[in-house]
Design a protein around this motif. Structure first.
Motif, PDB file in Angstrom:
ATOM      1  N   THR A  86       0.840  -1.193   0.000  1.00 29.83           N
ATOM      2  CA  THR A  86       0.000   0.000   0.000  1.00 29.83           C
ATOM      3  C   THR A  86       0.872   1.239   0.000  1.00 29.83           C
ATOM      4  N   THR A  87       0.369   2.278  -0.640  1.00 33.42           N
ATOM      5  CA  THR A  87       1.052   3.569  -0.623  1.00 33.42           C
ATOM      6  C   THR A  87       0.514   4.467   0.476  1.00 33.42           C
ATOM      7  N   ASN A  88      -0.430   3.988   1.263  1.00 30.65           N
ATOM      8  CA  ASN A  88      -1.062   4.808   2.300  1.00 30.65           C
ATOM      9  C   ASN A  88      -0.204   4.884   3.559  1.00 30.65           C
ATOM     10  N   TYR A  89      -0.301   6.014   4.252  1.00 34.14           N
ATOM     11  CA  TYR A  89       0.414   6.197   5.509  1.00 34.14           C
ATOM     12  C   TYR A  89      -0.360   5.639   6.703  1.00 34.14           C
ATOM     13  N   ASP A  90      -1.674   5.533   6.579  1.00 36.00           N
ATOM     14  CA  ASP A  90      -2.485   5.085   7.715  1.00 36.00           C
ATOM     15  C   ASP A  90      -2.338   3.586   7.926  1.00 36.00           C
ATOM     16  N   ARG A 120      -5.435 -11.205  12.487  1.00 37.10           N
ATOM     17  CA  ARG A 120      -3.972 -11.142  12.405  1.00 37.10           C
ATOM     18  C   ARG A 120      -3.420 -12.123  11.376  1.00 37.10           C
ATOM     19  N   ARG A 121      -4.082 -12.154  10.248  1.00 31.18           N
ATOM     20  CA  ARG A 121      -3.611 -13.004   9.153  1.00 31.18           C
ATOM     21  C   ARG A 121      -2.314 -12.467   8.558  1.00 31.18           C
ATOM     22  N   PHE A 122      -2.186 -11.136   8.534  1.00 32.09           N
ATOM     23  CA  PHE A 122      -1.000 -10.512   7.956  1.00 32.09           C
ATOM     24  C   PHE A 122      -0.011 -10.132   9.046  1.00 32.09           C
ATOM     25  N   ASN A 123       1.258 -10.134   8.678  1.00 30.10           N
ATOM     26  CA  ASN A 123       2.299  -9.751   9.614  1.00 30.10           C
ATOM     27  C   ASN A 123       2.205  -8.272   9.954  1.00 30.10           C
ATOM     28  N   LEU A 124       2.955  -7.848  10.956  1.00 23.83           N
ATOM     29  CA  LEU A 124       2.995  -6.435  11.307  1.00 23.83           C
ATOM     30  C   LEU A 124       3.489  -5.625  10.119  1.00 23.83           C
ATOM     31  N   PRO A 125       2.995  -4.405   9.957  1.00 24.64           N
ATOM     32  CA  PRO A 125       3.358  -3.614   8.776  1.00 24.64           C
ATOM     33  C   PRO A 125       4.851  -3.331   8.711  1.00 24.64           C
ATOM     34  N   ILE A 126       5.381  -3.373   7.498  1.00 24.59           N
ATOM     35  CA  ILE A 126       6.782  -3.063   7.240  1.00 24.59           C
ATOM     36  C   ILE A 126       6.851  -1.866   6.297  1.00 24.59           C
ATOM     37  N   GLN A 133       7.802 -14.817   1.670  1.00 21.20           N
ATOM     38  CA  GLN A 133       7.301 -16.130   2.059  1.00 21.20           C
ATOM     39  C   GLN A 133       6.240 -16.034   3.144  1.00 21.20           C
ATOM     40  N   ARG A 134       5.866 -14.824   3.532  1.00 22.39           N
ATOM     41  CA  ARG A 134       4.898 -14.619   4.605  1.00 22.39           C
ATOM     42  C   ARG A 134       3.738 -13.781   4.092  1.00 22.39           C
ATOM     43  N   HIS A 135       2.769 -13.550   4.942  1.00 23.74           N
ATOM     44  CA  HIS A 135       1.668 -12.658   4.597  1.00 23.74           C
ATOM     45  C   HIS A 135       2.106 -11.230   4.933  1.00 23.74           C
ATOM     46  N   PHE A 136       2.824 -10.620   3.998  1.00 19.42           N
ATOM     47  CA  PHE A 136       3.431  -9.311   4.259  1.00 19.42           C
ATOM     48  C   PHE A 136       2.429  -8.182   4.053  1.00 19.42           C
ATOM     49  N   LEU A 137       2.697  -7.065   4.728  1.00 16.79           N
ATOM     50  CA  LEU A 137       1.924  -5.838   4.565  1.00 16.79           C
ATOM     51  C   LEU A 137       2.929  -4.701   4.486  1.00 16.79           C
ATOM     52  N   LEU A 138       3.285  -4.319   3.267  1.00 19.75           N
ATOM     53  CA  LEU A 138       4.316  -3.319   3.024  1.00 19.75           C
ATOM     54  C   LEU A 138       3.692  -1.948   2.798  1.00 19.75           C
ATOM     55  N   HIS A 139       4.047  -0.994   3.654  1.00 16.42           N
ATOM     56  CA  HIS A 139       3.691   0.412   3.447  1.00 16.42           C
ATOM     57  C   HIS A 139       4.849   1.041   2.666  1.00 16.42           C
ATOM     58  N   LEU A 140       4.703   1.090   1.366  1.00 15.04           N
ATOM     59  CA  LEU A 140       5.799   1.468   0.492  1.00 15.04           C
ATOM     60  C   LEU A 140       6.314   2.873   0.784  1.00 15.04           C
ATOM     61  N   HIS A 141       5.406   3.773   1.161  1.00  7.08           N
ATOM     62  CA  HIS A 141       5.786   5.161   1.425  1.00  7.08           C
ATOM     63  C   HIS A 141       5.795   5.485   2.912  1.00  7.08           C
ATOM     64  N   VAL A 196      14.253  -2.413  -2.150  1.00  7.08           N
ATOM     65  CA  VAL A 196      12.807  -2.213  -2.293  1.00  7.08           C
ATOM     66  C   VAL A 196      12.377  -2.538  -3.717  1.00  7.08           C
ATOM     67  N   ARG A 197      13.151  -2.069  -4.695  1.00  4.48           N
ATOM     68  CA  ARG A 197      12.830  -2.362  -6.084  1.00  4.48           C
ATOM     69  C   ARG A 197      12.915  -3.854  -6.353  1.00  4.48           C
ATOM     70  N   ARG A 198      13.908  -4.504  -5.761  1.00  3.24           N
ATOM     71  CA  ARG A 198      14.048  -5.953  -5.953  1.00  3.24           C
ATOM     72  C   ARG A 198      12.883  -6.701  -5.315  1.00  3.24           C
ATOM     73  N   PHE A 199      12.447  -6.211  -4.155  1.00 12.19           N
ATOM     74  CA  PHE A 199      11.288  -6.840  -3.500  1.00 12.19           C
ATOM     75  C   PHE A 199      10.052  -6.704  -4.380  1.00 12.19           C
ATOM     76  N   LEU A 200       9.795  -5.491  -4.865  1.00 11.79           N
ATOM     77  CA  LEU A 200       8.619  -5.276  -5.709  1.00 11.79           C
ATOM     78  C   LEU A 200       8.734  -6.037  -7.027  1.00 11.79           C
ATOM     79  N   SER A 201       9.933  -6.097  -7.563  1.00 13.42           N
ATOM     80  CA  SER A 201      10.137  -6.869  -8.787  1.00 13.42           C
ATOM     81  C   SER A 201       9.781  -8.333  -8.561  1.00 13.42           C
ATOM     82  N   ALA A 202      10.179  -8.876  -7.403  1.00 13.88           N
ATOM     83  CA  ALA A 202       9.850 -10.268  -7.091  1.00 13.88           C
ATOM     84  C   ALA A 202       8.346 -10.447  -6.912  1.00 13.88           C
TER      85      ALA A 202
END
Length: 369
Positions: A110-114, A124-130, A142-150, A176-182
């Motif tokens: 997500t690009t959101n800050y909230d 709690r299906r997803f991991n803590l936000p990164i 390999q996990r249920h990730f929740l990436l706050h890109l910004h 970050v680019r490599r993660f998104l590319s994957a």
């Protein structure tokens, strides 16, 4: 609910994986949070700078406004003000947030800050936000990730506001680019609540397209739109290898339709997953063989498509009915049908032409789900 068949088939029902949500500002705006230009306008007003930025905001030059505010004060101060404003406005997740975390996505970007997606994830299906500053990003795939890109409000220092911040993610922070590319290489991606006006995301999408990271049928977007859709917008999306899933844009800008679509999508994936776990192949081998021999006969084979096309929450079977069913495909069908779905099919076929094999199978099948 019909979803693109490539999106449905990217979902692995055995592992419940294969799809990633890319979430824009739409769900947060429907929860009452200010849009990006509204947020910038509010902060400019706090600093008595609204007259300086209004013209830029009206022209959609949001990055220039954020850069101006950061230079007038400091980037750290503007980040803190952004975080405070969002924390004050964030009350409870929207219905779209609630649905996103219930769909069996492998991860969310997500690009959101909230943090409304985390708030919505009561199970709690997803991991803590990164964030882009988190270590071990690659392991998160390999996990249920929740990436706050910004970045996000609990870590104001991670919030990206200016061109320098975007460039840091795009150029300096290569992991970050490599993660998104994957993500784009290994998953089907569904954009939700995204207007494709973010220059950072647009740069990434163009880069991934040029590098052939994105397949032509692996990136999708739910797009509220009048009908027929705008041909220029549609062509621009297709040029970027984004397959639009159009929903009507009514008075609430398509929010209701997005909710309906996501709920149907969730039910379809859960139905597909449940059917694979409790499929026809759990029947007695001799009965399965008899059914296979019976269903490939002309009378029953000819009627299967119309019966499959009305099974609830099975867009995959509707697609199979559209492209046609032959004798070999019945074997594949047996691996997709739940026993309760098979009962429904056999009841209809028995009405068309009774047969002892059908009666034997019906006596062995559950009456309910």
């Amino acid at each position: 609910m019909d979803a693109p068949i490539d999106l449905i088939e990217a979902f692995d029902p055995r592992r419940g994986e294969g799809l990633v949500a890319f979430v824009g500002s739409g769900p947060s705006c429907s929860a009452g949070l200010p849009s990006w230009p509204e947020l910038l306008r509010q902060i400019a007003a706090e600093l008595n700078l609204e007259n300086d930025v209004e013209g830029y905001l009206s022209r959609g030059e949001f990055l220039q406004v954020a850069q101006f505010l950061a230079e007038e004060r400091s980037e750290a101060e503007i980040r803190e003000r952004v975080a405070r404003r969002i924390r004050q406005a964030a009350k409870s997740p929207s219905a779209i947030h609630e649905l996103i975390v219930r769909v069996p996505f492998s991860g969310i970007v997500t690009t959101n800050y909230d943090l409304l997606l985390t708030d919505a994830d009561q199970s709690r299906r997803f991991n803590l936000p990164i964030t882009h500053e988190s270590t071990g990003l690659r392991d998160q795939l390999q996990r249920h990730f929740l990436l706050h890109l910004h970045g996000h409000v609990n870590e104001p220092g991670s919030i990206v506001l200016t061109r320098d911040g975007y460039d840091h993610i795009q150029i300096a922070n290569d992991r970050v680019r490599r993660f998104l590319s994957a993500v784009f290489q290994n998953f089907a991606v569904l954009f939700i609540g995204f207007g494709f006006a973010d220059p950072h995301i647009d740069d990434l999408l163009r880069e991934f397209k040029d590098l052939e990271v994105m397949a032509e049928s692996s990136v999708f977007a739910i797009v509220p739109s009048p009908f027929p859709p705008d041909p220029v917008r549609d062509r621009n999306l297709k040029f970027r290898h984004i397959n639009a899933v159009y929903v009507p844009a009514n008075k609430d800008h398509g929010v209701t339709e997005i909710i309906d679509w996501l709920e149907g999508f969730r039910k379809a994936l859960e139905r597909i997953s449940d059917s694979h776990l409790n499929c026809v192949r759990s029947l007695r081998p001799d009965l399965e063989a008899q059914l296979f021999g019976l269903l490939k006969s002309d009378t029953y084979l000819a009627n299967l498509p119309s019966i499959l096309s009305v099974l609830p929450n099975r867009p995959d079977l509707r697609n199979l009915a559209r492209i046609g069913i032959n004798a070999p495909s019945i074997r594949d069908l047996f691996g997709k049908l739940a026993l309760s779905e098979l009962r429904s099919i056999l009841v209809d076929l028995h009405k068309i032409k009774p047969d002892p094999v059908l009666e034997d199978a019906l006596s062995c099948l559950p009456m309910n789900e």
